[in-house]
Design an enzyme around this catalytic site. Structure first.
Site, PDB file in Angstrom:
ATOM      1  N   GLN A 124       0.852  -1.219  -0.170  1.00 51.83           N
ATOM      2  CA  GLN A 124       0.044   0.145   0.057  1.00 51.83           C
ATOM      3  C   GLN A 124       0.825   1.303   0.127  1.00 51.83           C
ATOM      4  OE1 GLN A 124      -2.281  -0.928   3.706  1.00 51.83           O
ATOM      5  NE2 GLN A 124      -4.144  -1.438   2.624  1.00 51.83           N
ATOM      6  N   ILE A 126       3.536   4.002  -1.201  1.00 45.37           N
ATOM      7  CA  ILE A 126       3.826   4.640  -2.710  1.00 45.37           C
ATOM      8  C   ILE A 126       5.271   4.871  -2.627  1.00 45.37           C
ATOM      9  CG2 ILE A 126       1.355   5.423  -2.736  1.00 45.37           C
ATOM     10  CD1 ILE A 126       2.402   8.447  -1.894  1.00 45.37           C
ATOM     11  N   ASP A 127       6.341   4.825  -1.578  1.00 39.92           N
ATOM     12  CA  ASP A 127       7.422   5.043  -1.432  1.00 39.92           C
ATOM     13  C   ASP A 127       8.628   4.395  -2.307  1.00 39.92           C
ATOM     14  OD1 ASP A 127       8.172   2.775  -0.159  1.00 39.92           O
ATOM     15  OD2 ASP A 127       7.177   3.939   1.749  1.00 39.92           O
ATOM     16  N   HIS A 145      -1.375   1.265  -4.272  1.00 40.56           N
ATOM     17  CA  HIS A 145      -2.089   2.700  -4.323  1.00 40.56           C
ATOM     18  C   HIS A 145      -0.993   3.488  -5.355  1.00 40.56           C
ATOM     19  CE1 HIS A 145      -3.800   2.288  -0.077  1.00 40.56           C
ATOM     20  NE2 HIS A 145      -4.505   1.571  -0.998  1.00 40.56           N
ATOM     21  N   CYS A 153       0.635  11.110 -16.927  1.00 35.42           N
ATOM     22  CA  CYS A 153      -0.232  12.300 -17.057  1.00 35.42           C
ATOM     23  C   CYS A 153      -1.872  11.653 -16.610  1.00 35.42           C
ATOM     24  CB  CYS A 153      -0.337  12.889 -18.499  1.00 35.42           C
ATOM     25  SG  CYS A 153      -1.937  13.993 -18.995  1.00 35.42           S
TER      26      CYS A 153
END
Length: 241
Positions: A124, A126-127, A145, A153
């Site tokens: 989960q 995002i790093d 995530h 974009c």
């Protein structure tokens, strides 16, 4: 498996009864690396300086009431700046490899190396720290995530080079923390190379957006055959940040 105690789980993991292991990790895995989470007392939402954001007065009031507005899909399509201004230190810190995989991450790598049973690492977070685990194939890692290291974009889906995007953020997005003297005083739009809209960002999932299709496909096709699912560092009660 007779119980969910650590020793019992470990015995099952190395037994012949267990042939595949999936892991789902959450924020608890990354806080040990020094990355603030979103919801704790010292996290992003609690320390957000809404007064410094480039927003309308009405949006500022909404953010003060609920800081998660900065990562809402509707907000981003109206105004790119709140998301990028809040994420600026995280984006540039990721580029500079400011944070490293934790001991907890290395345990997962050890499971893969010693048993060969790690089928999937769902995260989960995002790093992108999971991708520092060089001995786990990248195609076995699924960022539920999204990831700060992958840029595209939101309007047309056109991918963008991460390094080039970071340079644009450094020179075009102001530093609301006031710690970077080289940052611009005012934010300027970062435009998509293809559609020319100001909707370029890391592929992190915004509130109001769908999770990646890959996740749903794997839940249907791969997860049911997993013998052991380990959930670590995740409460499983919150939506994407």
């Amino acid at each position: 498996m007779t119980s969910l105690a650590v020793k019992s789980v470990a015995r099952f993991l190395i037994s012949d009864q267990c042939t595949s292991v999936s892991v789902l990790t959450g924020a608890g895995f990354s806080t040990g690396a020094g990355i603030p989470d979103f919801r704790s007392a010292g996290g992003l939402y609690a320390t957000l300086n809404a007064g410094a954001l480039t927003v309308t007065d009405s949006d500022r009031r909404a953010i003060i009431r609920d800081p998660t507005h900065v990562v809402e899909k509707s907000m981003f399509f109206r105004n790119q700046f709140p998301y990028l201004e809040v994420r600026r230190p995280f984006i540039l810190g990721t580029q500079q490899r400011k944070w490293s995989a934790t001991l907890a991450h290395r345990v997962l790598e050890l499971i893969h190396v010693k048993t060969g049973k790690l089928t999937r690492l769902y995260t989960q977070n995002i790093d992108g720290l999971d991708y520092q685990l060089s001995r786990i194939p990248p195609d076995r890692i699924t960022p539920v995530h999204g990831s700060i290291r992958c840029v595209a974009c939101e309007s047309c889906g056109h991918p963008h080079d991460f390094e080039r995007f970071c340079n644009a953020v450094r020179t075009s997005i102001k530093d609301i923390s006031g710690t970077d003297p080289t940052a611009p005083k005012e934010s300027r739009n970062v435009l998509c190379d293809k559609c020319r809209k100001p909707t370029v960002k890391p592929t992190t999932v915004l509130f109001g957006a769908q999770l990646p299709e890959e996740f749903f496909d794997l839940v249907e096709t791969e997860l049911p055959s997993t013998d052991l699912l380990i959930v670590a560092g995740a409460s499983l009660v919150v939506s994407p940040p």
